[in-house]
Design a protein around this motif. Structure first.
Motif, PDB file in Angstrom:
ATOM      1  N   PRO A   6       0.775  -1.248   0.000  1.00  0.00           N
ATOM      2  CA  PRO A   6       0.000   0.000   0.000  1.00  0.00           C
ATOM      3  C   PRO A   6       0.804   1.294   0.000  1.00  0.00           C
ATOM      4  O   PRO A   6       0.514   2.205  -0.782  1.00  0.00           O
ATOM      5  CB  PRO A   6      -0.846  -0.121   1.281  1.00  0.00           C
ATOM      6  N   LEU A   7       1.808   1.430   0.878  1.00  0.00           N
ATOM      7  CA  LEU A   7       2.485   2.723   0.941  1.00  0.00           C
ATOM      8  C   LEU A   7       3.331   2.995  -0.300  1.00  0.00           C
ATOM      9  O   LEU A   7       3.532   4.154  -0.676  1.00  0.00           O
ATOM     10  CB  LEU A   7       3.334   2.823   2.212  1.00  0.00           C
ATOM     11  N   THR A   8       3.791   1.932  -0.943  1.00  0.00           N
ATOM     12  CA  THR A   8       4.527   2.116  -2.195  1.00  0.00           C
ATOM     13  C   THR A   8       3.624   2.725  -3.253  1.00  0.00           C
ATOM     14  O   THR A   8       3.980   3.734  -3.890  1.00  0.00           O
ATOM     15  CB  THR A   8       5.071   0.769  -2.691  1.00  0.00           C
ATOM     16  N   ILE A   9       2.438   2.137  -3.447  1.00  0.00           N
ATOM     17  CA  ILE A   9       1.543   2.637  -4.486  1.00  0.00           C
ATOM     18  C   ILE A   9       0.941   3.982  -4.108  1.00  0.00           C
ATOM     19  O   ILE A   9       0.742   4.864  -4.959  1.00  0.00           O
ATOM     20  CB  ILE A   9       0.448   1.601  -4.818  1.00  0.00           C
ATOM     21  N   LEU A  10       0.669   4.222  -2.812  1.00  0.00           N
ATOM     22  CA  LEU A  10       0.113   5.511  -2.408  1.00  0.00           C
ATOM     23  C   LEU A  10       1.131   6.635  -2.606  1.00  0.00           C
ATOM     24  O   LEU A  10       0.748   7.763  -2.945  1.00  0.00           O
ATOM     25  CB  LEU A  10      -0.358   5.464  -0.957  1.00  0.00           C
ATOM     26  N   SER A  11       2.400   6.342  -2.411  1.00  0.00           N
ATOM     27  CA  SER A  11       3.422   7.356  -2.686  1.00  0.00           C
ATOM     28  C   SER A  11       3.449   7.711  -4.169  1.00  0.00           C
ATOM     29  O   SER A  11       3.634   8.882  -4.543  1.00  0.00           O
ATOM     30  CB  SER A  11       4.800   6.854  -2.239  1.00  0.00           C
ATOM     31  N   ALA A  12       3.255   6.710  -5.023  1.00  0.00           N
ATOM     32  CA  ALA A  12       3.171   6.986  -6.462  1.00  0.00           C
ATOM     33  C   ALA A  12       1.926   7.808  -6.777  1.00  0.00           C
ATOM     34  O   ALA A  12       1.979   8.765  -7.565  1.00  0.00           O
ATOM     35  CB  ALA A  12       3.163   5.674  -7.245  1.00  0.00           C
ATOM     36  N   LEU A  13       0.801   7.475  -6.159  1.00  0.00           N
ATOM     37  CA  LEU A  13      -0.445   8.207  -6.422  1.00  0.00           C
ATOM     38  C   LEU A  13      -0.376   9.640  -5.909  1.00  0.00           C
ATOM     39  O   LEU A  13      -1.064  10.525  -6.431  1.00  0.00           O
ATOM     40  CB  LEU A  13      -1.625   7.474  -5.788  1.00  0.00           C
ATOM     41  N   ALA A  14       0.444   9.875  -4.886  1.00  0.00           N
ATOM     42  CA  ALA A  14       0.604  11.243  -4.395  1.00  0.00           C
ATOM     43  C   ALA A  14       1.160  12.160  -5.467  1.00  0.00           C
ATOM     44  O   ALA A  14       0.919  13.379  -5.440  1.00  0.00           O
ATOM     45  CB  ALA A  14       1.525  11.251  -3.169  1.00  0.00           C
ATOM     46  N   MET A  15       1.882  11.604  -6.419  1.00  0.00           N
ATOM     47  CA  MET A  15       2.492  12.403  -7.479  1.00  0.00           C
ATOM     48  C   MET A  15       1.511  12.758  -8.603  1.00  0.00           C
ATOM     49  O   MET A  15       1.795  13.645  -9.406  1.00  0.00           O
ATOM     50  CB  MET A  15       3.691  11.657  -8.080  1.00  0.00           C
ATOM     51  N   VAL A  16       0.382  12.081  -8.667  1.00  0.00           N
ATOM     52  CA  VAL A  16      -0.559  12.315  -9.778  1.00  0.00           C
ATOM     53  C   VAL A  16      -1.932  12.763  -9.278  1.00  0.00           C
ATOM     54  O   VAL A  16      -2.882  12.829 -10.053  1.00  0.00           O
ATOM     55  CB  VAL A  16      -0.699  11.046 -10.653  1.00  0.00           C
ATOM     56  N   THR A  17      -2.043  13.061  -7.972  1.00  0.00           N
ATOM     57  CA  THR A  17      -3.261  13.620  -7.398  1.00  0.00           C
ATOM     58  C   THR A  17      -2.874  14.837  -6.565  1.00  0.00           C
ATOM     59  O   THR A  17      -1.697  15.031  -6.244  1.00  0.00           O
ATOM     60  CB  THR A  17      -3.999  12.603  -6.515  1.00  0.00           C
ATOM     61  N   ASN A  18      -3.876  15.633  -6.183  1.00  0.00           N
ATOM     62  CA  ASN A  18      -3.577  16.875  -5.466  1.00  0.00           C
ATOM     63  C   ASN A  18      -4.309  17.039  -4.140  1.00  0.00           C
ATOM     64  O   ASN A  18      -3.786  17.649  -3.224  1.00  0.00           O
ATOM     65  CB  ASN A  18      -3.913  18.079  -6.351  1.00  0.00           C
ATOM     66  N   ARG A  19      -5.549  16.549  -4.032  1.00  0.00           N
ATOM     67  CA  ARG A  19      -6.352  16.824  -2.843  1.00  0.00           C
ATOM     68  C   ARG A  19      -6.899  15.571  -2.155  1.00  0.00           C
ATOM     69  O   ARG A  19      -7.163  15.608  -0.960  1.00  0.00           O
ATOM     70  CB  ARG A  19      -7.534  17.732  -3.222  1.00  0.00           C
ATOM     71  N   ILE A  20      -7.125  14.520  -2.869  1.00  0.00           N
ATOM     72  CA  ILE A  20      -7.744  13.343  -2.264  1.00  0.00           C
ATOM     73  C   ILE A  20      -6.818  12.714  -1.225  1.00  0.00           C
ATOM     74  O   ILE A  20      -5.593  12.657  -1.415  1.00  0.00           O
ATOM     75  CB  ILE A  20      -8.136  12.311  -3.349  1.00  0.00           C
ATOM     76  N   GLY A  21      -7.405  12.270  -0.102  1.00  0.00           N
ATOM     77  CA  GLY A  21      -6.622  11.586   0.917  1.00  0.00           C
ATOM     78  C   GLY A  21      -6.155  10.226   0.448  1.00  0.00           C
ATOM     79  O   GLY A  21      -6.779   9.592  -0.411  1.00  0.00           O
ATOM     80  N   LEU A  22      -5.071   9.751   1.026  1.00  0.00           N
ATOM     81  CA  LEU A  22      -4.436   8.493   0.624  1.00  0.00           C
ATOM     82  C   LEU A  22      -4.266   7.631   1.867  1.00  0.00           C
ATOM     83  O   LEU A  22      -3.371   7.864   2.688  1.00  0.00           O
ATOM     84  CB  LEU A  22      -3.087   8.771  -0.037  1.00  0.00           C
ATOM     85  N   VAL A  23      -5.139   6.621   2.035  1.00  0.00           N
ATOM     86  CA  VAL A  23      -5.197   5.820   3.247  1.00  0.00           C
ATOM     87  C   VAL A  23      -4.709   4.408   2.955  1.00  0.00           C
ATOM     88  O   VAL A  23      -5.218   3.742   2.046  1.00  0.00           O
ATOM     89  CB  VAL A  23      -6.631   5.771   3.808  1.00  0.00           C
ATOM     90  N   GLY A  24      -3.740   3.952   3.712  1.00  0.00           N
ATOM     91  CA  GLY A  24      -3.188   2.616   3.523  1.00  0.00           C
ATOM     92  C   GLY A  24      -3.283   1.787   4.791  1.00  0.00           C
ATOM     93  O   GLY A  24      -3.196   2.309   5.912  1.00  0.00           O
TER      94      GLY A  24
END
Length: 446
Positions: free
Chosen positions: A81-99
């Motif tokens: 989870p944290l690997t993919i959420l770190s990647a998603l942080a680069m292509v999103t701006n406001r949505i929360g990322l919960v792992g």
């Protein structure tokens, strides 16, 4: 803070949808769990629909030892989870990322550092779904002969949370200045070593990075049992629960909110968000057709193995599928989930075949289906009845199931003034109306 009471929405992302056979549904992404672009596309779509957060469940093992049954699903292949959420942080701006990360099979220092890193990478959008690992299959992957008992797992979890939050509080918010002119990177007077010594952990601290942007990443939990409710009431900020009927959901909501206040917290600082498995179509009958099509794609062995794991690693393979669920021994696994499933099965007189088909679709959560306005009605009903603060939306299949929800149900909920049309703040904590946590510990004198 959010300016008005509103229904909160999370997206519970199972790569091919919540149905165990979702990966075989027309339009699905069969390798979705290891397909980066699929994660990116769905996360961006959830952000465009103004969802509060993107939620990733996880376990530290293939969910059932019956490899033949597991080979008929796609759930065994998914990113950490944290690997993919770190990647998603680069292509999103406001949505929360919960792992999801387990307190049973992790180390508090390394976990505190990973979530603090995600919070900095995402500019304050990280959330930690704290679990105690319900599956006994995880023990063998961490040098243990057997899974710890349920009560022992929660004792460890409480101390684990104390250590992690203490490490996040190891720096004041403005401790790091990175001032090249003065030659000072951080102010030593604003740093404290944790020096925790407890029955499970001895952790000196501090972390080797500044305090998270949010102070603490948002604390998410999923407990249903007595111990789970207590931990959520004391430390949680979002509670992802499995409820399938209104009356028990309302009783659960009232019980947990009362516990929150007994811990001296505001009831508004824990959002209770049941899972809602959704099937959205042009009409109710079309949605029922989708459910029937998913059922046809499910091999009985895979459905039965999934049910066995969900109710506590109980082998059901020797029972007739057309008989009622047999008596089961108490589990040291998911106690609350087992109770929900067993009560529903016995109340409705379901056979094993009926039950595994139901659980393969919902995992014990509420099923919400029909045309967009009908789905919106069903979601609004529980919210207005005081049974929830929002929902973790779990489409039965992806990506089409989420597209139908985002394009049909979300605009209807927005028209009714129930969900947000945009993000009020830049951090997940602020968007959920949660306070910035103060430092809990006094600073040492210099």
């Amino acid at each position: 803070m959010t300016p008005y009471r509103r229904l909160k929405l999370g997206l519970s992302f199972y790569p091919s949808g919540y149905h165990v056979a979702g990966w075989r549904f027309p339009g699905a992404i069969p390798d979705g769990g290891i397909n980066l672009q699929h994660h990116v596309d769905v996360a961006r779509a959830a952000e465009a629909a103004c969802f509060d957060f993107f939620f990733l469940a996880d376990t530290n093992a293939i969910w059932d030892p019956d490899l033949e049954a597991v080979s008929q699903t796609s759930w065994g292949a998914k990113f950490e989870p944290l690997t993919i959420l770190s990647a998603l942080a680069m292509v999103t701006n406001r949505i929360g990322l919960v792992g999801t990360a387990s307190t049973t099979y992790n180390d508090p220092f390394s976990l505190a550092r990973r979530f603090a890193s995600l919070d900095h990478i995402s500019a304050g959008r990280a959330g930690w779904n704290l679990v105690t690992s319900a599956s006994a299959a995880e023990a063998g992957n961490f040098s243990l002969d057997q899974h710890p008992r349920h009560g022992d797992r929660y004792v460890r979890a409480r101390e684990f949370v104390e250590v992690v939050t203490g490490l996040w509080d190891g720096y004041e918010d403005d401790a790091y200045r990175f001032d090249p002119e003065s030659g000072i990177a951080f102010d030593p007077a604003k740093v404290r070593a944790l020096d925790h010594r407890g029955p499970n952990f001895q952790v000196k601290g501090p972390l080797n990075l500044p305090r998270p942007v949010q102070g603490h990443p948002v604390m998410v939990q999923a407990g249903l049992s007595e111990a789970g409710r207590e931990l959520a009431a004391e430390t949680g900020e979002v509670l992802f629960t499995a409820q399938s009927e209104l009356a028990p959901a309302k009783a659960f909501y009232d019980d947990v909110k009362a516990r929150v206040m007994r811990f001296g917290r505001s009831a508004d600082h824990l959002s209770i968000m049941p899972g809602a498995v959704t099937v959205v179509a042009g009409s109710r009958s079309e949605a029922e057709d989708q459910i029937a099509a998913l059922d046809k794609l499910l091999p009985p062995s895979a459905g039965l193995a999934f049910l066995s794991g969900l109710i506590g690693d109980t082998d059901l393979s020797g029972f007739s599928l057309d008989d009622p669920l047999p008596p089961l021994p108490p589990t040291e696994g998911p106690k609350g989930r087992q109770q929900v499933v067993l009560e529903k099965a016995r109340r409705e007189g379901k056979t094993l075949r009926d039950l595994y088909r139901s659980i393969a679709l919902t995992s014990g959560h509420r099923l919400v289906y029909g045309a967009p306005s009908e789905v919106a009605d069903q979601l609004e009903d529980w919210y207005q009845a005081g049974a929830c603060d929002g929902y973790n939306i779990a489409p039965a299949h992806l990506p089409g199931g989420f597209e139908a929800f985002a394009n049909g149900v979300v605009p209807e909920l927005q028209r009714r003034g129930l969900v947000q049309r945009g993000y009020a703040a830049t951090t997940l904590r602020a968007n959920l109306g949660l306070p910035h946590p103060p430092i809990r510990y006094a600073r040492p004198a210099r």
